[in-house]
Design a protein around this motif. Sequence first.
Motif, short mmCIF file in Angstrom:
data_model
loop_
_atom_site.label_atom_id
_atom_site.label_comp_id
_atom_site.label_asym_id
_atom_site.label_seq_id
_atom_site.Cartn_x
_atom_site.Cartn_y
_atom_site.Cartn_z
N GLU A 1 8.88 -10.42 -10.48
CA GLU A 1 8.54 -9.82 -10.07
C GLU A 1 10.60 -8.77 -9.73
N LEU A 2 11.36 -9.39 -9.84
CA LEU A 2 12.79 -9.35 -9.89
C LEU A 2 13.63 -8.69 -11.40
N ALA A 3 13.00 -9.15 -12.55
CA ALA A 3 12.88 -8.41 -13.68
C ALA A 3 13.22 -7.53 -13.42
N ALA A 4 11.13 -6.86 -12.82
CA ALA A 4 10.65 -5.31 -13.10
C ALA A 4 11.54 -4.72 -12.00
N LYS A 5 12.32 -5.11 -10.68
CA LYS A 5 12.66 -4.57 -9.72
C LYS A 5 13.86 -4.18 -10.42
N ARG A 6 14.50 -5.21 -11.13
CA ARG A 6 16.28 -4.31 -12.09
C ARG A 6 15.76 -3.54 -12.83
N LEU A 7 15.06 -3.62 -13.05
CA LEU A 7 14.50 -2.79 -14.59
C LEU A 7 14.08 -0.82 -13.57
N SER A 8 14.26 -0.99 -12.82
CA SER A 8 13.99 -0.21 -11.62
C SER A 8 12.70 0.57 -11.61
N ALA A 9 11.35 -0.65 -11.83
CA ALA A 9 10.49 -0.17 -11.97
C ALA A 9 9.57 -0.15 -10.72
N ASP A 10 8.49 0.24 -10.65
CA ASP A 10 7.33 -0.15 -9.17
C ASP A 10 6.52 -1.30 -9.76
N VAL A 11 6.85 -2.32 -8.73
CA VAL A 11 6.26 -3.84 -9.59
C VAL A 11 5.13 -3.99 -7.93
N LEU A 12 4.29 -4.43 -8.08
CA LEU A 12 2.89 -4.55 -7.65
C LEU A 12 2.80 -6.14 -7.76
N ASN A 13 2.08 -6.85 -6.82
CA ASN A 13 1.86 -8.19 -7.09
C ASN A 13 0.30 -8.37 -6.43
N LEU A 14 -0.06 -8.59 -7.29
CA LEU A 14 -2.10 -8.89 -6.92
C LEU A 14 -2.04 -10.17 -7.70
N GLN A 15 -2.99 -11.22 -5.82
CA GLN A 15 -2.92 -12.41 -5.92
C GLN A 15 -4.69 -12.06 -6.33
N MET A 16 -5.27 -12.50 -7.33
CA MET A 16 -6.45 -12.73 -7.68
C MET A 16 -7.69 -13.78 -7.73
N GLU A 17 -9.06 -14.22 -7.82
CA GLU A 17 -9.23 -15.44 -7.83
C GLU A 17 -10.00 -15.01 -8.93
N SER A 18 -10.38 -16.22 -9.89
CA SER A 18 -10.48 -15.03 -11.13
C SER A 18 -12.46 -15.32 -11.11
N SER A 19 -12.91 -14.71 -11.60
CA SER A 19 -14.42 -14.54 -11.30
C SER A 19 -15.03 -14.96 -11.67
N SER A 20 -14.07 -16.13 -13.28
CA SER A 20 -15.00 -17.04 -13.68
C SER A 20 -16.44 -17.48 -13.61
N LYS A 21 -16.09 -17.84 -12.40
CA LYS A 21 -17.55 -18.65 -12.20
C LYS A 21 -18.16 -17.65 -11.17
N SER A 22 -17.88 -16.22 -10.14
CA SER A 22 -18.62 -15.99 -9.80
C SER A 22 -19.50 -14.98 -10.44
N LYS A 23 -20.12 -14.08 -10.01
CA LYS A 23 -21.44 -13.07 -9.82
C LYS A 23 -20.23 -11.40 -9.73
N GLY A 24 -20.99 -10.60 -10.29
CA GLY A 24 -19.97 -9.57 -10.39
C GLY A 24 -19.20 -9.13 -10.89
N GLU A 25 -17.88 -8.37 -10.70
CA GLU A 25 -17.07 -7.88 -10.39
C GLU A 25 -15.81 -8.73 -11.46
N THR A 26 -15.99 -8.56 -12.40
CA THR A 26 -15.29 -9.45 -13.91
C THR A 26 -13.58 -9.58 -13.63
N ASP A 27 -13.08 -10.34 -14.16
CA ASP A 27 -11.58 -10.44 -14.26
C ASP A 27 -11.57 -8.83 -15.41
N LEU A 28 -12.48 -8.61 -16.19
CA LEU A 28 -12.06 -7.23 -17.18
C LEU A 28 -12.21 -6.23 -16.42
#
Lengths: 321, 321, 321
Positions: free
Chosen positions: B74-101
């Motif tokens: 996050e710091l590296a990207a912000k110092r390059l002046s990018a817009d940064v979004l942090n997304l903390q997801m649970e991997s879907s590997s064991k769930s149904k529905g929308e996949t990580d892909l």
Amino acid sequence: MSSAASLQIDSEGRLRHLLTTEGLGKDLILSILETAESFLPVGKRQIKSAPLLRGHTVVNLFFEPSTRTRTTFELAAKRLSADVLNLQMESSSKSKGETDLDTLLTLQAMGVDVFVIRHPDKGATAGFAAEVGNEVAILNAGDGANAHPTQALLDAFTIQRHKADFGNLSIAIVGDVLHSRVAHSNIHALKTLGVPDIRIVAPEALMMEAPEQLGATPYYDLASGLKDVDVVMGLRLQHERMHEKKINDLPAYHRDFGLTRDNMRLLKPDAIVMHPGPINRGVEIDSEVAYGERSVILEQVRNGIAVRMAVMAMIAGNRQY
Amino acid sequence: MSSAASLQIDSEGRLRHLLTTEGLGKDLILSILETAESFLPVGKRQIKSAPLLRGHTVVNLFFEPSTRTRTTFELAAKRLSADVLNLQMESSSKSKGETDLDTLLTLQAMGVDVFVIRHPDKGATAGFAAEVGNEVAILNAGDGANAHPTQALLDAFTIQRHKADFGNLSIAIVGDVLHSRVAHSNIHALKTLGVPDIRIVAPEALMMEAPEQLGATPYYDLASGLKDVDVVMGLRLQHERMHEKKINDLPAYHRDFGLTRDNMRLLKPDAIVMHPGPINRGVEIDSEVAYGERSVILEQVRNGIAVRMAVMAMIAGNRQY
Amino acid sequence: MSSAASLQIDSEGRLRHLLTTEGLGKDLILSILETAESFLPVGKRQIKSAPLLRGHTVVNLFFEPSTRTRTTFELAAKRLSADVLNLQMESSSKSKGETDLDTLLTLQAMGVDVFVIRHPDKGATAGFAAEVGNEVAILNAGDGANAHPTQALLDAFTIQRHKADFGNLSIAIVGDVLHSRVAHSNIHALKTLGVPDIRIVAPEALMMEAPEQLGATPYYDLASGLKDVDVVMGLRLQHERMHEKKINDLPAYHRDFGLTRDNMRLLKPDAIVMHPGPINRGVEIDSEVAYGERSVILEQVRNGIAVRMAVMAMIAGNRQY
């Protein structure tokens, strides 16, 4: 007209807040779509920013968790160069002490320009809009099963880019309409835009009350509902809003109401397939349909950024000081 | 060559994604280190920003929690002046529905330029890289026990700033190599850079399979492993990846494999001590070693920002439109 | 003088860190208030940003959750154009492995300029300030029941905007002073500013130790405590810091110590009502008082942004390279 519908328009007929698509005039909707069109190229440039909201503060105030919707608003606001804060709150509706309105008024005092609000209670964002000052704009990102106006606007925008004339379309909205704020907001917007044939396709347990009063026709059979339509909108099964378990048998639901390669043959040859996402693969829609040639699901996502940029820029610009 | 290794290089031999250090050419690694060198002064200035990624969108997509690593990106990207979004997801590997892909493709549709991805499954980031468009770059921030290439690059960068010549070094990697993506990525990078003596020091329960095949030598005894090395890299005990409890007796582990003031006497007089952090004080390393005069642990952290800025700038620049 | 009080002032008498209001000179406090005054208009402009901290990194390092306080610091830093990172950590005080100080030193190595720290332990931020380098400034956002200096400064700022002369005031601090860092910080600041009559009004179970030693007078009866004061500060019942349940009977607490429309008649006619928020409606304060005509609670919030901008700009400017 509901209080939300009247609160969102100022005395000069401009958009002050965006709370619902109900009562939004056709010209106003078309001008939002036109503004969104102008933002679409921004998302394809290497430098994806416009300085319109530089120095403005946008707060994503979510009383219900949603990574995906929050992300689209966050990105839209950042591309307009706003300072963005994400606040994930638990709604106080059942607790004592500081209320959700206290939270909002406190944030307003910090100098927030635009609130993007999701709340589990129907009408919550209209309630907030009635309390804030003239210098604050509110954007409804979903209030219970009531409304989700930016989703309806991005859906209309996506349809407009594929179909010449709203006045000539058959559109089927399929699935859990009972719990869907997306369905309600879409019916209002599409009706206003002049769509003559809006079909609501659902099992009885998930059918909304009186779709005819909104100008839509209920269908309880998928094949008849899909027959010769130009657009089909799949809806997500909203497990989280089904307080009494309405649908237990997912394979049966898929068999009777799932969008599959087979039943896609019933549509018009150039029909498009839409879904607000996130999809439940193999429940309300098959993977091969979701990523098939008729699908515009990922276009909806891309268009969603442009539409949200347009709405934010408009309501931020229409505040009064 | 693994699919990750070939996917990350474009037809002109440039870095398109960063998925693994395996198969990265020596010239390419050295050019990353040289670019990082040029970013190092940015972190020491009062104004710590460079405009290289202005208007670009960087998403930290973490399917596994990590405050520390996420923060460096996050710091590296912000110092390059990018817009940064942090997304903390649970991997879907064991769930149904929308996949990580699905999640990835949805975010791609929003116009993301660079994804920084951490995922619990080995090979996940290479799988994603095979699916994304030409305008998107992927940076592996750790996939299971497989690879953590920016860590290996910042380690190489740190060594280079202390030691004249990679072709002349003895380096001991000590600890939980079995569960360590850091160890795997380091062996590949150091081998390519020409380090002749790479020692893998671990108890049998935590030894990796066939280190000789990667050009490293296994040691089951700490004293022999540390004898006269130029560099020692301590590894964190990866409790979270030990599905069958391999190490129950932490005091015994510390006695046999902990880095202590005592066994530091075995190293060459000018040897340096490294650790990717966060440290388990008194387990794999003692406080007086971690903060001792040989330690370059905090330098690694500082260098990590520069190396991540370098990699992000390079892969963002090598996308095709 | 406590170590916090001496650590925060540099050899030239300037503010290096802000750890406590204890020992802060009157001139220094007044210069902070004056600087805040200059930032107040920024929050009312359409473009609410000043470039003072452009390219600087501010980290909100919260070892205790607080959406509201974190938000005020995040907004203040963003309006100064800083890059802001929010880190919500669990304090390691009871766990093994990496300590809170390791976390801080790691972040320092990444090139952080200003840390805004909240920690459950009294004195924690002073402990950190003793360890960091000259190029890093620390701002205490609350350490246990010890201190919350920016709250006291924004309270003083708010009073100054309503009352001509600190040397002439009667101020009642009402409620859970025992667990309140706000109360402690306010007494120090108000005493230094020359307030002659500071009353501490609380039931015995929540009275602080020896308020007389700090120059304040204890009152165990609300009516006498409120009689003819110029300012009343309500305090939040700090359930989360009451390890032995001190107050079980909330209706009785409200009856005896709640601020109500009735007992507001005891104040001077032009008295103001303050509360640091978030309020427990109907417990320590009634809604009609919190939003009544005497209330300056939302002004405190607005002023808090300006005061935090002032403090951040000052301590960031007083670091040494």
